[in-house]
Design a protein around this motif. Structure first.
Motif, PDB file in Angstrom:
ATOM      1  N   SER A 130      89.698  34.239   5.829  1.00  0.00           N
ATOM      2  CA  SER A 130      88.410  34.897   5.662  1.00  0.00           C
ATOM      3  C   SER A 130      88.451  35.785   4.434  1.00  0.00           C
ATOM      4  CB  SER A 130      88.080  35.744   6.891  1.00  0.00           C
ATOM      5  OG  SER A 130      88.967  36.842   6.989  1.00  0.00           O
ATOM      6  N   ALA A 131      87.260  36.225   4.001  1.00  0.00           N
ATOM      7  CA  ALA A 131      87.186  37.132   2.859  1.00  0.00           C
ATOM      8  C   ALA A 131      87.845  38.468   3.197  1.00  0.00           C
ATOM      9  CB  ALA A 131      85.730  37.334   2.448  1.00  0.00           C
ATOM     10  N   ALA A 132      87.727  38.891   4.449  1.00  0.00           N
ATOM     11  CA  ALA A 132      88.354  40.145   4.867  1.00  0.00           C
ATOM     12  C   ALA A 132      89.874  40.052   4.785  1.00  0.00           C
ATOM     13  CB  ALA A 132      87.918  40.499   6.293  1.00  0.00           C
ATOM     14  N   GLU A 133      90.415  38.924   5.207  1.00  0.00           N
ATOM     15  CA  GLU A 133      91.863  38.735   5.123  1.00  0.00           C
ATOM     16  C   GLU A 133      92.307  38.637   3.672  1.00  0.00           C
ATOM     17  OE1 GLU A 133      93.063  35.408   7.489  1.00  0.00           O
ATOM     18  OE2 GLU A 133      92.458  36.351   9.381  1.00  0.00           O
ATOM     19  N   CYS A 134      91.457  38.084   2.825  1.00  0.00           N
ATOM     20  CA  CYS A 134      91.757  38.014   1.389  1.00  0.00           C
ATOM     21  C   CYS A 134      91.850  39.436   0.819  1.00  0.00           C
ATOM     22  CB  CYS A 134      90.675  37.211   0.679  1.00  0.00           C
ATOM     23  SG  CYS A 134      90.965  36.959  -1.088  1.00  0.00           S
ATOM     24  N   ALA A 135      90.926  40.299   1.215  1.00  0.00           N
ATOM     25  CA  ALA A 135      90.949  41.688   0.762  1.00  0.00           C
ATOM     26  C   ALA A 135      92.205  42.402   1.268  1.00  0.00           C
ATOM     27  CB  ALA A 135      89.693  42.407   1.243  1.00  0.00           C
ATOM     28  N   GLN A 136      92.619  42.102   2.502  1.00  0.00           N
ATOM     29  CA  GLN A 136      93.834  42.700   3.040  1.00  0.00           C
ATOM     30  C   GLN A 136      95.065  42.216   2.262  1.00  0.00           C
ATOM     31  OE1 GLN A 136      94.285  45.089   5.272  1.00  0.00           O
ATOM     32  NE2 GLN A 136      96.519  44.948   5.040  1.00  0.00           N
ATOM     33  N   ALA A 137      95.066  40.939   1.902  1.00  0.00           N
ATOM     34  CA  ALA A 137      96.168  40.397   1.107  1.00  0.00           C
ATOM     35  C   ALA A 137      96.248  41.086  -0.246  1.00  0.00           C
ATOM     36  CB  ALA A 137      95.981  38.891   0.928  1.00  0.00           C
ATOM     37  N   PHE A 138      95.080  41.371  -0.819  1.00  0.00           N
ATOM     38  CA  PHE A 138      95.037  42.059  -2.110  1.00  0.00           C
ATOM     39  C   PHE A 138      95.654  43.451  -1.995  1.00  0.00           C
ATOM     40  CE2 PHE A 138      92.865  44.718  -5.286  1.00  0.00           C
ATOM     41  CZ  PHE A 138      93.157  44.000  -6.445  1.00  0.00           C
ATOM     42  N   ALA A 139      95.374  44.131  -0.873  1.00  0.00           N
ATOM     43  CA  ALA A 139      95.938  45.459  -0.645  1.00  0.00           C
ATOM     44  C   ALA A 139      97.459  45.397  -0.517  1.00  0.00           C
ATOM     45  CB  ALA A 139      95.321  46.080   0.608  1.00  0.00           C
ATOM     46  N   GLU A 140      97.964  44.299   0.027  1.00  0.00           N
ATOM     47  CA  GLU A 140      99.408  44.162   0.240  1.00  0.00           C
ATOM     48  C   GLU A 140     100.138  43.611  -0.982  1.00  0.00           C
ATOM     49  OE1 GLU A 140      99.687  41.686   3.669  1.00  0.00           O
ATOM     50  OE2 GLU A 140      98.805  43.179   5.023  1.00  0.00           O
ATOM     51  N   LEU A 141      99.523  42.640  -1.678  1.00  0.00           N
ATOM     52  CA  LEU A 141     100.196  41.992  -2.805  1.00  0.00           C
ATOM     53  C   LEU A 141      99.980  42.720  -4.125  1.00  0.00           C
ATOM     54  CD1 LEU A 141      99.350  38.255  -1.977  1.00  0.00           C
ATOM     55  CD2 LEU A 141     101.512  39.454  -1.559  1.00  0.00           C
ATOM     56  N   GLY A 142      98.875  43.440  -4.229  1.00  0.00           N
ATOM     57  CA  GLY A 142      98.588  44.186  -5.445  1.00  0.00           C
ATOM     58  C   GLY A 142      97.808  43.381  -6.460  1.00  0.00           C
ATOM     59  N   SER A 143      97.485  44.033  -7.548  1.00  0.00           N
ATOM     60  CA  SER A 143      96.701  43.432  -8.627  1.00  0.00           C
ATOM     61  C   SER A 143      97.600  43.168  -9.840  1.00  0.00           C
ATOM     62  CB  SER A 143      95.577  44.392  -9.034  1.00  0.00           C
ATOM     63  OG  SER A 143      94.850  43.898 -10.128  1.00  0.00           O
ATOM     64  N   PRO A 144      97.370  42.008 -10.492  1.00  0.00           N
ATOM     65  CA  PRO A 144      96.441  40.916 -10.164  1.00  0.00           C
ATOM     66  C   PRO A 144      96.972  40.061  -9.002  1.00  0.00           C
ATOM     67  CG  PRO A 144      96.998  40.929 -12.522  1.00  0.00           C
ATOM     68  CD  PRO A 144      98.002  41.792 -11.812  1.00  0.00           C
ATOM     69  N   MET A 145      96.067  39.286  -8.413  1.00  0.00           N
ATOM     70  CA  MET A 145      96.418  38.358  -7.347  1.00  0.00           C
ATOM     71  C   MET A 145      95.711  37.033  -7.614  1.00  0.00           C
ATOM     72  SD  MET A 145      95.710  38.759  -3.225  1.00  0.00           S
ATOM     73  CE  MET A 145      93.926  38.451  -3.309  1.00  0.00           C
ATOM     74  N   ILE A 146      96.397  35.949  -7.353  1.00  0.00           N
ATOM     75  CA  ILE A 146      95.816  34.613  -7.512  1.00  0.00           C
ATOM     76  C   ILE A 146      95.298  34.129  -6.162  1.00  0.00           C
ATOM     77  CG2 ILE A 146      96.268  32.206  -8.112  1.00  0.00           C
ATOM     78  CD1 ILE A 146      96.293  34.091 -10.499  1.00  0.00           C
ATOM     79  N   VAL A 147      94.066  33.661  -6.147  1.00  0.00           N
ATOM     80  CA  VAL A 147      93.476  33.078  -4.939  1.00  0.00           C
ATOM     81  C   VAL A 147      93.149  31.627  -5.240  1.00  0.00           C
ATOM     82  CG1 VAL A 147      91.575  33.197  -3.284  1.00  0.00           C
ATOM     83  CG2 VAL A 147      92.483  35.309  -4.294  1.00  0.00           C
ATOM     84  N   LYS A 148      93.648  30.706  -4.407  1.00  0.00           N
ATOM     85  CA  LYS A 148      93.447  29.288  -4.687  1.00  0.00           C
ATOM     86  C   LYS A 148      93.488  28.463  -3.403  1.00  0.00           C
ATOM     87  CE  LYS A 148      98.363  29.011  -5.996  1.00  0.00           C
ATOM     88  NZ  LYS A 148      99.297  28.714  -7.119  1.00  0.00           N
ATOM     89  N   PRO A 149      92.915  27.267  -3.445  1.00  0.00           N
ATOM     90  CA  PRO A 149      92.992  26.373  -2.279  1.00  0.00           C
ATOM     91  C   PRO A 149      94.443  25.962  -2.034  1.00  0.00           C
ATOM     92  CG  PRO A 149      91.390  25.582  -3.909  1.00  0.00           C
ATOM     93  CD  PRO A 149      92.186  26.645  -4.565  1.00  0.00           C
ATOM     94  N   VAL A 150      94.803  25.769  -0.781  1.00  0.00           N
ATOM     95  CA  VAL A 150      96.168  25.355  -0.451  1.00  0.00           C
ATOM     96  C   VAL A 150      96.441  23.939  -0.932  1.00  0.00           C
ATOM     97  CG1 VAL A 150      97.702  24.756   1.484  1.00  0.00           C
ATOM     98  CG2 VAL A 150      96.468  26.938   1.470  1.00  0.00           C
TER      99      VAL A 150
END
Length: 326
Positions: A130-150
């Protein structure tokens, strides 16, 4: 370093289908790859024919007497194990990795899990739904972060997220290509790739290519439709680093039980020169902009010879260790 035999009896290769096109998002690139391979094989006297699985049933391959297939398909139903499984059932040897290796390599999350379990370096990641989980991942992984299809290729559906406000759009874009979305820690540094040929202990890593894209933006457009990207081959990297990257690529290739050919993508972190494996492409491009032919030329192997060598290694999973030879 080439294993190409210039005295190869091309007639013994039999009638060859070059599988191209298909129904994936990379159809147009596949058609370019396939036409290049088809022309190269015909130039060497191979009885090669174009075959588009989106237009014809695969069962026609056996009915029409094809002896082997060169897979020039990209993306889903081309390098994800599905067409490989169909060819296994038809008993027609094919190029590239087998069913399991193709399926695993297409799934970036499964690939990373195996590499991590085997102690091979790959960027940290989160699988999100979900978009919420994506935001949580960003908080954990930091910036920049790559988002892509599996399960997608050619950077389709990929976003480099710099701030939390981009997470929703990045997730939606990736999710439009696949039901599973991968958030990956960005590695700042040099982008490299390594082509691999062969199987097991006999596999070879071709020269490393260093990719220099404008602003680091090596996207779909720049990959295939512009000439603004610089490809350094020889890479210009220190010899020790070049050899380490080739060794890492071979380890990644063998760990996934790949055979035939593939291409490993690696980022080298600028701060400490630590390499990180991103993914393995099991049906790499063969267009005028493609990287495997470029690396082959640097090792003394022409495009036509490369195509013949890959084709001669066509095999079936059931015949591991007994490659069909000319």
């Amino acid at each position: 370093m080439s294993q190409f035999d210039p005295k190869m009896d091309v007639a013994a290769l039999g009638k060859v289908a070059v599988l191209m096109g298909g129904d994936s998002a990379e159809r147009e690139i596949s058609l370019l790859s396939g036409q290049g391979v088809l022309q190269a094989l015909r130039a060497r006297g191979v009885d090669a024919h174009a075959f588009d699985p989106a237009a014809r049933a695969l069962c026609e391959l056996r009915r029409e007497g094809y002896a082997r297939c060169f897979i020039a398909l990209h993306g889903r139903h081309g390098e994800d194990g599905t067409v490989q499984g169909a060819l296994e059932l038809l008993g027609i040897p094919y190029t590239g990795p087998g069913v399991m290796a193709s399926s695993v390599a297409m799934d970036k999350t499964m690939t990373k899990r195996i590499w991590r379990a085997e102690g091979l370096p790959t960027p940290d990641w989160r699988l999100v739904g979900s978009a919420a989980e994506c935001a949580q991942a960003f908080a954990e992984l930091g910036s920049p972060m790559i988002v892509k299809p599996v399960r997608e290729g050619s950077t389709l559906g990929l976003t480099k997220v710099l701030h939390a406000g981009q997470c929703q759009a990045a997730y939606r874009l990736a999710a439009s290509h696949d039901s599973e979305v991968l958030c990956e820690q960005f590695v700042a540094g040099e982008e490299t790739t390594c082509a691999l040929l062969g199987q097991g202990a006999g596999a070879q890593a071709l020269p490393i290519i260093r990719i220099v894209a404008p602003g680091g933006n090596y996207d779909f457009q720049n990959k295939y439709y512009t000439d603004v990207v610089r490809y350094d081959c020889p890479s210009g990297l220190p010899e020790q680093e070049e050899q380490a990257l080739r060794a890492l690529s071979l380890a990644a290739y063998r760990t996934l039980a790949c055979r035939g050919w593939a291409r490993a993508d690696i980022m080298v972190r600028a701060s400490d020169r630590q390499p990180f494996l991103l993914e393995i492409n099991t049906s790499p491009g063969m267009t005028g902009h493609s990287l495997v032919p470029m690396a082959a030329r640097a090792s003394g192997l022409s495009y036509e010879a490369l195509c013949l060598q890959i084709l001669a290694g066509a095999s079936l999973d059931a015949w591991q260790g007994r490659e069909v030879r000319a």
